[in-house]
Design a protein around this motif. Structure first.
Motif, PDB file in Angstrom:
ATOM      1  N   LEU A 197      -0.124   5.394  -0.461  1.00 42.05           N
ATOM      2  CA  LEU A 197      -0.969   5.601   0.578  1.00 42.05           C
ATOM      3  C   LEU A 197      -0.562   6.022   1.715  1.00 42.05           C
ATOM      4  O   LEU A 197       0.345   5.321   2.384  1.00 42.05           O
ATOM      5  CB  LEU A 197      -1.888   4.145   0.832  1.00 42.05           C
ATOM      6  CG  LEU A 197      -3.180   4.377   1.574  1.00 42.05           C
ATOM      7  CD1 LEU A 197      -4.120   5.078   0.310  1.00 42.05           C
ATOM      8  CD2 LEU A 197      -3.846   3.111   1.888  1.00 42.05           C
ATOM      9  N   PRO A 198      -0.855   7.492   2.186  1.00 39.96           N
ATOM     10  CA  PRO A 198       0.060   7.866   3.468  1.00 39.96           C
ATOM     11  C   PRO A 198      -0.104   7.274   4.518  1.00 39.96           C
ATOM     12  O   PRO A 198       0.910   7.277   5.496  1.00 39.96           O
ATOM     13  CB  PRO A 198      -0.385   9.338   3.373  1.00 39.96           C
ATOM     14  CG  PRO A 198      -1.786   9.223   2.770  1.00 39.96           C
ATOM     15  CD  PRO A 198      -1.736   8.341   1.575  1.00 39.96           C
ATOM     16  N   GLU A 199      -1.274   6.774   4.811  1.00 43.77           N
ATOM     17  CA  GLU A 199      -1.346   5.990   6.079  1.00 43.77           C
ATOM     18  C   GLU A 199      -0.453   4.753   6.138  1.00 43.77           C
ATOM     19  O   GLU A 199      -0.095   4.278   7.204  1.00 43.77           O
ATOM     20  CB  GLU A 199      -3.084   5.486   6.122  1.00 43.77           C
ATOM     21  CG  GLU A 199      -3.780   6.669   6.258  1.00 43.77           C
ATOM     22  CD  GLU A 199      -4.447   7.139   4.935  1.00 43.77           C
ATOM     23  OE1 GLU A 199      -3.925   6.779   3.938  1.00 43.77           O
ATOM     24  OE2 GLU A 199      -5.835   7.579   4.957  1.00 43.77           O
ATOM     25  N   ALA A 200      -0.296   4.125   5.217  1.00 46.64           N
ATOM     26  CA  ALA A 200       0.501   2.905   5.167  1.00 46.64           C
ATOM     27  C   ALA A 200       2.025   3.483   5.137  1.00 46.64           C
ATOM     28  O   ALA A 200       2.795   2.793   5.793  1.00 46.64           O
ATOM     29  CB  ALA A 200       0.427   2.094   3.964  1.00 46.64           C
ATOM     30  N   GLN A 201       2.345   4.511   4.563  1.00 44.27           N
ATOM     31  CA  GLN A 201       3.615   4.919   4.753  1.00 44.27           C
ATOM     32  C   GLN A 201       3.914   5.226   6.352  1.00 44.27           C
ATOM     33  O   GLN A 201       4.985   4.946   6.869  1.00 44.27           O
ATOM     34  CB  GLN A 201       3.753   6.137   3.944  1.00 44.27           C
ATOM     35  CG  GLN A 201       3.954   5.655   2.513  1.00 44.27           C
ATOM     36  CD  GLN A 201       3.943   6.976   1.336  1.00 44.27           C
ATOM     37  OE1 GLN A 201       3.309   8.258   2.048  1.00 44.27           O
ATOM     38  NE2 GLN A 201       4.189   6.771   0.231  1.00 44.27           N
ATOM     39  N   PHE A 224       7.930   7.864   7.343  1.00 44.87           N
ATOM     40  CA  PHE A 224       7.525   8.983   7.986  1.00 44.87           C
ATOM     41  C   PHE A 224       7.529  10.286   7.032  1.00 44.87           C
ATOM     42  O   PHE A 224       6.663  11.127   6.852  1.00 44.87           O
ATOM     43  CB  PHE A 224       8.104   9.553   9.376  1.00 44.87           C
ATOM     44  CG  PHE A 224       7.541   8.571  10.534  1.00 44.87           C
ATOM     45  CD1 PHE A 224       6.411   8.227  10.695  1.00 44.87           C
ATOM     46  CD2 PHE A 224       8.539   8.178  11.274  1.00 44.87           C
ATOM     47  CE1 PHE A 224       5.803   7.191  11.384  1.00 44.87           C
ATOM     48  CE2 PHE A 224       8.087   7.270  12.343  1.00 44.87           C
ATOM     49  CZ  PHE A 224       6.931   6.783  12.646  1.00 44.87           C
ATOM     50  N   GLY A 225       8.692  10.563   6.207  1.00 42.83           N
ATOM     51  CA  GLY A 225       8.676  11.678   5.521  1.00 42.83           C
ATOM     52  C   GLY A 225       7.929  11.589   4.493  1.00 42.83           C
ATOM     53  O   GLY A 225       7.389  12.601   3.874  1.00 42.83           O
ATOM     54  N   LYS A 226       7.695  10.421   3.876  1.00 43.84           N
ATOM     55  CA  LYS A 226       7.164  10.324   2.588  1.00 43.84           C
ATOM     56  C   LYS A 226       5.706  10.476   3.017  1.00 43.84           C
ATOM     57  O   LYS A 226       4.996  11.226   2.279  1.00 43.84           O
ATOM     58  CB  LYS A 226       7.036   8.649   1.874  1.00 43.84           C
ATOM     59  CG  LYS A 226       8.431   8.590   1.464  1.00 43.84           C
ATOM     60  CD  LYS A 226       8.524   7.011   0.732  1.00 43.84           C
ATOM     61  CE  LYS A 226       7.847   7.083  -0.722  1.00 43.84           C
ATOM     62  NZ  LYS A 226       8.508   7.912  -1.470  1.00 43.84           N
ATOM     63  N   ALA A 227       4.987  10.165   3.989  1.00 45.98           N
ATOM     64  CA  ALA A 227       3.646  10.251   4.421  1.00 45.98           C
ATOM     65  C   ALA A 227       3.402  11.709   4.816  1.00 45.98           C
ATOM     66  O   ALA A 227       2.766  12.390   4.364  1.00 45.98           O
ATOM     67  CB  ALA A 227       3.270   9.615   5.553  1.00 45.98           C
ATOM     68  N   ALA A 228       4.524  12.325   5.261  1.00 43.98           N
ATOM     69  CA  ALA A 228       4.446  13.712   5.728  1.00 43.98           C
ATOM     70  C   ALA A 228       4.456  14.837   4.449  1.00 43.98           C
ATOM     71  O   ALA A 228       3.701  15.914   4.439  1.00 43.98           O
ATOM     72  CB  ALA A 228       5.681  14.252   6.628  1.00 43.98           C
ATOM     73  N   ALA A 244       0.973  -1.476  -0.036  1.00 44.21           N
ATOM     74  CA  ALA A 244      -0.032   0.097   0.003  1.00 44.21           C
ATOM     75  C   ALA A 244       0.707   1.347  -0.067  1.00 44.21           C
ATOM     76  O   ALA A 244       0.572   2.362  -0.599  1.00 44.21           O
ATOM     77  CB  ALA A 244      -0.775   0.154   1.344  1.00 44.21           C
ATOM     78  N   ALA A 245       2.012   1.162   0.579  1.00 47.27           N
ATOM     79  CA  ALA A 245       2.873   2.416   0.751  1.00 47.27           C
ATOM     80  C   ALA A 245       3.553   2.569  -0.678  1.00 47.27           C
ATOM     81  O   ALA A 245       3.596   3.979  -1.001  1.00 47.27           O
ATOM     82  CB  ALA A 245       4.115   2.000   1.687  1.00 47.27           C
TER      83      ALA A 245
END
Length: 299
Positions: A177-181, A205-209, A172-173
């Protein structure tokens, strides 16, 4: 003056958030096959719906569903589930969505997983939710991959298996998908299903941020204040706290207040610190409420 450190988000591996694209218009838009150049009942129905030609859209969805087109069954089911352009009928909506799921439509399968996971209109059953998430996940639906990862990480509906959780979260990441990241970041930070690795944790964390995921933005701020997985940099911490704080995230608002109060990463400014503490306190943040009492008692 003793300045407290910033507060972190609880290191719970994953939320039990289940994503189902409840927005009807968005559901229809993403359900369209972008590569389709031909017209059919479903694509015509979506076009009519977007043009607010609701009577025509409803007729076309019904026509498609009568032909067992799972996209139309799912769309019509969502309409009945949510009472959009039809009288709300959750039972009929569930029947239509179940038909679409049984016809192999991944979005319908994921949506059924959501309903069974939450006990929304059906008897709550994590095992059934897990089954439907699995059917959708093997079709590469990012939300289902994430939800399946959640189930494995939490041991709900199946045995707890962090290795399987990592496998599905990573899928998913990679689908952005930021939740998965964010979930992968937590797994790496705690060494769950993988070797603990602060640099990999910060990477995810950085990719989701960078996608604007609030908890990840706050987490990046925390990492930069600590120098965990990244080089310590209070100015960058202020940047990430500000991004989340300005969007209303109470933990980031409190943390930004701490930075302004202490003068870390920015010029000390008690007035601005108090302003951010007040914003967080208004949302029920207990740390901010205690901080305001302390500051008022000092003045």
């Amino acid at each position: 003056m003793n300045i407290p450190t910033v507060i972190k988000d609880p290191d719970i591996p994953l939320h039990s958030i289940t994503r189902a694209f409840v927005s009807i218009v968005f559901s229809f838009a993403i359900a369209c096959f972008a590569g389709d150049s031909f017209a059919d009942d479903f694509t015509d129905a979506v076009r009519s719906f977007k043009n607010q030609q609701y009577r025509q859209a409803l007729s076309l969805f019904e026509e498609g569903a009568s032909k067992q087109d799972p996209r139309s069954e799912y769309a019509l089911g969502l309409l009945y589930q949510n009472g959009v352009i039809v009288k709300k009928d959750t039972r009929h909506g569930l029947e239509l969505i179940t038909k679409a799921a049984n016809h192999g439509f991944a979005r319908a399968q994921n949506y059924l997983g959501v309903l069974y996971f939450e006990g929304n209109g059906v008897e709550q059953n994590p095992e059934t939710a897990f089954k439907w998430y699995g059917k959708a996940a093997v079709q590469n639906l990012p939300d289902a991959e994430y939800n399946l990862g959640v189930m494995y990480a939490q041991g709900k509906g199946t045995r707890q298996d962090f290795s399987e959780a990592i496998k599905w979260l990573r899928k998913a990441a990679m689908h952005q998908l930021p939740e998965a990241q964010y979930g992968l970041g937590v797994m790496y930070s705690r060494g769950l299903g993988v070797v603990k690795n602060d640099e990999q944790s910060a990477y995810w964390f950085g990719k989701a941020a960078r996608q604007g995921y609030l908890k990840a933005e706050n987490k990046m701020g925390v990492l930069y204040t600590e120098g965990t997985g990244v080089e310590k940099n209070d100015a960058k911490a202020v940047h990430w706290f500000t991004r989340a704080a300005e969007k209303g995230y109470d933990k980031a608002q409190y943390n930004l207040g701490i930075m302004y109060e202490s003068g870390k990463g920015t010029k000390a400014d008690e007035a601005r610190a108090i302003d951010w503490f007040r914003k967080a306190a208004a949302q029920g943040n207990s740390n901010a409420q205690k901080k305001l009492k302390t500051l008022h008692g000092r003045s």
